[in-house]
Structure formats: C-alpha cells, structure tokens
Design an enzyme around this catalytic site. Structure first.
Site, PDB file in Angstrom:
ATOM      1  N   GLY A 133       5.329  -0.593  -3.353  1.00  0.00           N
ATOM      2  CA  GLY A 133       4.630   0.691  -2.431  1.00  0.00           C
ATOM      3  C   GLY A 133       3.949   0.096  -0.988  1.00  0.00           C
TER       4      GLY A 133
ATOM      5  CG  ASN B 133      -7.645  -2.352  -6.656  1.00  0.00           C
ATOM      6  OD1 ASN B 133      -7.989  -3.353  -6.265  1.00  0.00           O
ATOM      7  ND2 ASN B 133      -7.735  -1.126  -5.698  1.00  0.00           N
TER       8      ASN B 133
ATOM      9  CG  MET C 253      -1.711  -2.461  -1.624  1.00  0.00           C
ATOM     10  SD  MET C 253      -2.563  -3.253  -0.149  1.00  0.00           S
ATOM     11  CE  MET C 253      -3.113  -4.795  -0.850  1.00  0.00           C
TER      12      MET C 253
ATOM     13  CB  ALA D 158      -0.851  -1.184   2.459  1.00  0.00           C
TER      14      ALA D 158
ATOM     15  CE  LYS E  59     -10.405  -4.243  -4.213  1.00  0.00           C
ATOM     16  NZ  LYS E  59      -9.147  -4.346  -3.934  1.00  0.00           N
TER      17      LYS E  59
ATOM     18  CD  GLU F   5      -4.553   1.615  -9.746  1.00  0.00           C
ATOM     19  OE1 GLU F   5      -5.549   1.613  -8.603  1.00  0.00           O
ATOM     20  OE2 GLU F   5      -3.773   0.780 -10.012  1.00  0.00           O
TER      21      GLU F   5
HETATM   22  P1  NAD Z   1       1.441   2.865  -3.977  1.00  0.00           P
HETATM   23  O1  NAD Z   1       1.181   4.042  -4.720  1.00  0.00           O
HETATM   24  O2  NAD Z   1       1.695   2.716  -2.677  1.00  0.00           O
HETATM   25  O3  NAD Z   1       2.795   2.332  -4.597  1.00  0.00           O
HETATM   26  C1  NAD Z   1       2.696   1.727  -6.052  1.00  0.00           C
HETATM   27  C2  NAD Z   1       4.061   2.246  -6.810  1.00  0.00           C
HETATM   28  O4  NAD Z   1       4.185   3.715  -6.895  1.00  0.00           O
HETATM   29  C3  NAD Z   1       5.277   2.089  -5.987  1.00  0.00           C
HETATM   30  O5  NAD Z   1       5.794   1.425  -7.092  1.00  0.00           O
HETATM   31  C4  NAD Z   1       5.673   3.019  -5.201  1.00  0.00           C
HETATM   32  O6  NAD Z   1       6.924   3.054  -4.835  1.00  0.00           O
HETATM   33  C5  NAD Z   1       5.438   4.174  -6.420  1.00  0.00           C
HETATM   34  N1  NAD Z   1       5.190   5.467  -5.536  1.00  0.00           N
HETATM   35  C6  NAD Z   1       4.355   5.823  -4.679  1.00  0.00           C
HETATM   36  N2  NAD Z   1       4.519   7.105  -4.387  1.00  0.00           N
HETATM   37  C7  NAD Z   1       5.721   7.417  -5.057  1.00  0.00           C
HETATM   38  C8  NAD Z   1       6.141   8.789  -5.143  1.00  0.00           C
HETATM   39  N3  NAD Z   1       5.780   9.865  -4.321  1.00  0.00           N
HETATM   40  N4  NAD Z   1       7.056   8.878  -6.124  1.00  0.00           N
HETATM   41  C9  NAD Z   1       7.329   8.003  -6.899  1.00  0.00           C
HETATM   42  N5  NAD Z   1       6.842   6.765  -6.753  1.00  0.00           N
HETATM   43  C10 NAD Z   1       5.805   6.431  -5.932  1.00  0.00           C
HETATM   44  O7  NAD Z   1       0.393   1.784  -4.560  1.00  0.00           O
HETATM   45  P2  NAD Z   1      -0.404   0.792  -3.738  1.00  0.00           P
HETATM   46  O8  NAD Z   1      -1.560   1.409  -2.808  1.00  0.00           O
HETATM   47  O9  NAD Z   1       0.373  -0.373  -3.163  1.00  0.00           O
HETATM   48  O10 NAD Z   1      -1.271  -0.015  -4.823  1.00  0.00           O
HETATM   49  C11 NAD Z   1      -0.751  -0.902  -5.825  1.00  0.00           C
HETATM   50  C12 NAD Z   1      -1.947  -1.546  -6.512  1.00  0.00           C
HETATM   51  O11 NAD Z   1      -2.932  -2.161  -5.421  1.00  0.00           O
HETATM   52  C13 NAD Z   1      -3.059  -0.663  -7.139  1.00  0.00           C
HETATM   53  O12 NAD Z   1      -3.501  -1.286  -8.234  1.00  0.00           O
HETATM   54  C14 NAD Z   1      -3.929  -0.467  -6.142  1.00  0.00           C
HETATM   55  O13 NAD Z   1      -5.244  -0.159  -6.595  1.00  0.00           O
HETATM   56  C15 NAD Z   1      -4.033  -1.757  -5.427  1.00  0.00           C
HETATM   57  N6  NAD Z   1      -4.554  -1.912  -4.234  1.00  0.00           N
HETATM   58  C16 NAD Z   1      -4.374  -0.979  -3.311  1.00  0.00           C
HETATM   59  C17 NAD Z   1      -4.975  -1.137  -1.842  1.00  0.00           C
HETATM   60  C18 NAD Z   1      -4.358  -0.225  -0.800  1.00  0.00           C
HETATM   61  O14 NAD Z   1      -4.858  -0.369   0.324  1.00  0.00           O
HETATM   62  N7  NAD Z   1      -3.305   0.688  -0.851  1.00  0.00           N
HETATM   63  C19 NAD Z   1      -5.601  -1.925  -1.482  1.00  0.00           C
HETATM   64  C20 NAD Z   1      -5.990  -2.982  -2.704  1.00  0.00           C
HETATM   65  C21 NAD Z   1      -5.594  -2.771  -3.841  1.00  0.00           C
END
Ligand code: NAD
Length: 310
Positions: free
Chosen positions: A9, A103, A11, A129, A185, A272
């Site tokens: 996704g 996280n 990140m 991201a 965190k 989460e």
């Molecule tokens: P994300 O929601 O962008 O992606 C996570 C998963 O969800 C991926 O496999 C993605 O394909 C899926 N997904 C997203 N939207 C979807 C939809 N509409 N339908 C089906 N699947 C979908 O998550 P992220 O923001 O990359 O976060 C991943 C981890 O990193 C989490 O634990 C988050 O807390 C942590 N994190 C995120 C950030 C940030 O800025 N985004 C920063 C630090 C840590």
C-alpha cells in the site's frame, strides 16, 4: 538484493520505490487485485513534491510469486499481517530475512509462527505515505527508520539491513532497543489516532482542548503499565506526553488528520485499534491489570467501525 515488499500500500510502495531506485531487484506483493493489476498495466503512479511519475515495478498476488526473495519487508495493516505471512510462507527460504515495520503491538508472536527467530527484524519508521487509489501513491516529506534483530545473533544482519536502507535514502539507524521505540510510537498512535478519530478533529485541534493534557497522560499511564508487565519496557509518562504534545504545532503535525481518522472516517476502512489500545486492554485483562480507558476507547472505535464500515 532481491527484495519483496509484502503489503504494498502506501508505505510498502514508498520503500519499494526507494529501494528499487537504489539498484535492488524489488517486487511488490499485495492482496488487492485491482492495485496489482493497475501497477502491472500502467506502472505505479508516484506523486511527489516535484511532480508525478510512473515507476515500473513487478506486482503480484501472493499466490503468483515464484522466486524466493532474500529480504521481505512487511507493510500490511496490522490486521492483515497473519494472512499475508500465511500467503507468502511458500516463498520464505531458510535464510530469508523479514523486516516488520508495521505500527502497533504484538506482532512478534505472529511472526514467530512463520519465521525463525534469527530471521526476524523489527523496526519503526517516521516515514509517511498516502494511497491515492489503486496503483497510485503520494510520497512527500522525509523520515527515518530504526531496525533491530530480535535474536541476539542477528545484530550484524540488522546493521546490514540498516546500510541497505540508508543506501536507498531511507535514513536507517540500528536500534539498541527497538521494543521501547515500538511502545513509544504505539503511545503516539494510541492517543492521537484514537482520540482524533473519536473527536473528529485534527492533531492541532485536539491539542487545543482543555482536556488534552489529562486524556493523553491517562492513556500513556495504561500503556506504561502493560509495557512494563509484558516487555519489561519502562515508559516514563511525562517525556512521552511532551513528545506527543510537540506534534500539536501546525509546523509539526498539527494540521494532520491521523491515519486512523483517514481510514475510518474518510474511507470507512477497519482500524488497527486492536493492536494499539485494544492490545493494551487485552494484555492487561490477561495479567489482571486495570486499563479501563484503553478498554473503553477500543469499544468506542469498534462501535464507530460498526456504524461506518459496510
Ligand atoms: P495502506 O492502507 O496504504 O496499505 C495496507 C494494505 O491495505 C495494502 O496491502 C493495501 O493494498 C491494502 N489496501 C489499501 N486500500 C485498500 C482498498 N481500498 N481495498 C483493498 N485493499 C486496500 O497502509 P499503509 O499506510 O501503507 O500502512 C502500513 C503499515 O504501516 C500500518 O501498520 C501503518 O500503521 C504503518 N505506517 C503507516 C504510515 C503512513 O504514513 N501511511 C507511517 C508509518 C507507519
């Protein structure tokens, strides 16, 4: 190095793009078929401060990956971790290293069901991201990463992973106590994410509330109680609270709506919470400790999920 991003996704895409630009052979693995298809058809669309570009990276559904990677970086949401691990188990070799940068709390026992301890590396990241839509991410700002082995024998490998990340511009440092950093965190996410989501406000607006200081410290106290009892981690309430309060400034994160807010309120996706306040409440119950605030906050977020997630 052959690297697989499992959970590509927002990140996962960030790490995938940066590691690929540094010369690594990166593949993206994701369960979201429309996202995988869009990336393979048009490339990953990456918006940055300086414009938009298409990045060619091979993307796969977990069942379609054939080759064993040397390194897997996990970036699912917490509730997707076990499913992803089960799905990629066939491509995990004897020496494949796994870095978990999600996280939330409680991931190590889940990882240990699929991966030998010496191959597990835990981390936290301050990179951010955003996912705009299938095959489209927004990568702005700066960040850093901390990584540490969970098996004492893995220190050299953890330092090599930090070097690999830093060569890609990800600013990685070897952590002497990553479990402490993960708890710290989780305190940020278990206060600001949860409260901004329930109160429907951004971080700066939350910080202006007369109740903010007290709410923050009551929640951190419960995290500290369970951190000590489960992981022998000492979280001192005041410095943790002050670190969070520094984020209220609009030049820091004051104007930002936390990811839980974006997931639940804006996009009606599950949160989460069970790996933040919910983890604290669950562990406390197992240990006969009282964490009523985390228990209540978890129930309130689940109630909001029941109203919004169809
Ligand atoms: P994300 O929601 O962008 O992606 C996570 C998963 O969800 C991926 O496999 C993605 O394909 C899926 N997904 C997203 N939207 C979807 C939809 N509409 N339908 C089906 N699947 C979908 O998550 P992220 O923001 O990359 O976060 C991943 C981890 O990193 C989490 O634990 C988050 O807390 C942590 N994190 C995120 C950030 C940030 O800025 N985004 C920063 C630090 C840590």
């Amino acid at each position: 190095m052959k690297i697989a991003i499992a959970g590509a996704g927002a990140m996962g895409s960030r790490f995938g793009v940066m590691l690929s630009r540094a010369g690594n052979q990166v593949i993206l693995i994701d369960q979201w078929a429309a996202h995988v298809q869009a990336i393979n058809e048009k490339g990953l669309t990456v918006d940055t401060e300086t414009g938009s570009s298409q990045v060619k990276l091979p993307a796969y559904l977990p069942a379609d990956v054939q080759e064993k990677p040397e390194l897997v970086i996990l970036f699912t949401k917490s509730m997707g971790l076990a499913n992803m691990l089960a799905a990629i188990e066939p491509i995990l070799g004897e020496t494949t290293k796994i870095v978990c940068l999600l996280n939330g709390l409680g991931h190590v026992p889940t990882l240990e069901k699929y991966v030998r301890k010496e191959n597990i590396f835990m981390g936290v990241t301050l990179w951010t991201a955003g996912l705009v839509g299938p095959g489209h991410v927004k990568l702005v700002g700066n960040g850093r990463v901390e990584v540490q082995n969970i098996d004492p024998a893995g220190e050299t490998a953890a330092k090599e992973i930090c070097d690999l990340f830093s060569q890609a511009g990800l600013n990685a440092v070897y952590s002497e106590n990553v479990i402490f950093s993960i708890w710290r965190k989780a305190c940020v996410n278990g206060t600001l994410n949860t409260l901004c989501t329930l109160l429907d406000c951004n971080i700066g607006e939350f910080g202006q509330l007369p109740q903010a200081a007290s709410l923050l410290r009551q929640i951190i106290a419960e995290f500290a109680l369970v951190a000590k009892a489960t992981d022998q981690v000492t979280l001192t309430i005041e410095p943790v609270a002050q670190q969070i309060e520094a984020l209220y400034d609009p030049k820091q994160a004051g104007l930002h709506y936390p990811s839980m807010y974006q997931d639940l309120i804006l996009h009606h996706r599950l949160t989460e919470i069970d790996y933040l306040n919910g983890y604290v409440a669950k562990k406390a119950a197992e240990l006969n400790l009282a964490t009523p605030i985390c228990q209540l906050l978890t129930e309130l977020i689940h109630a909001k999920e029941a109203l919004l997630v169809k």
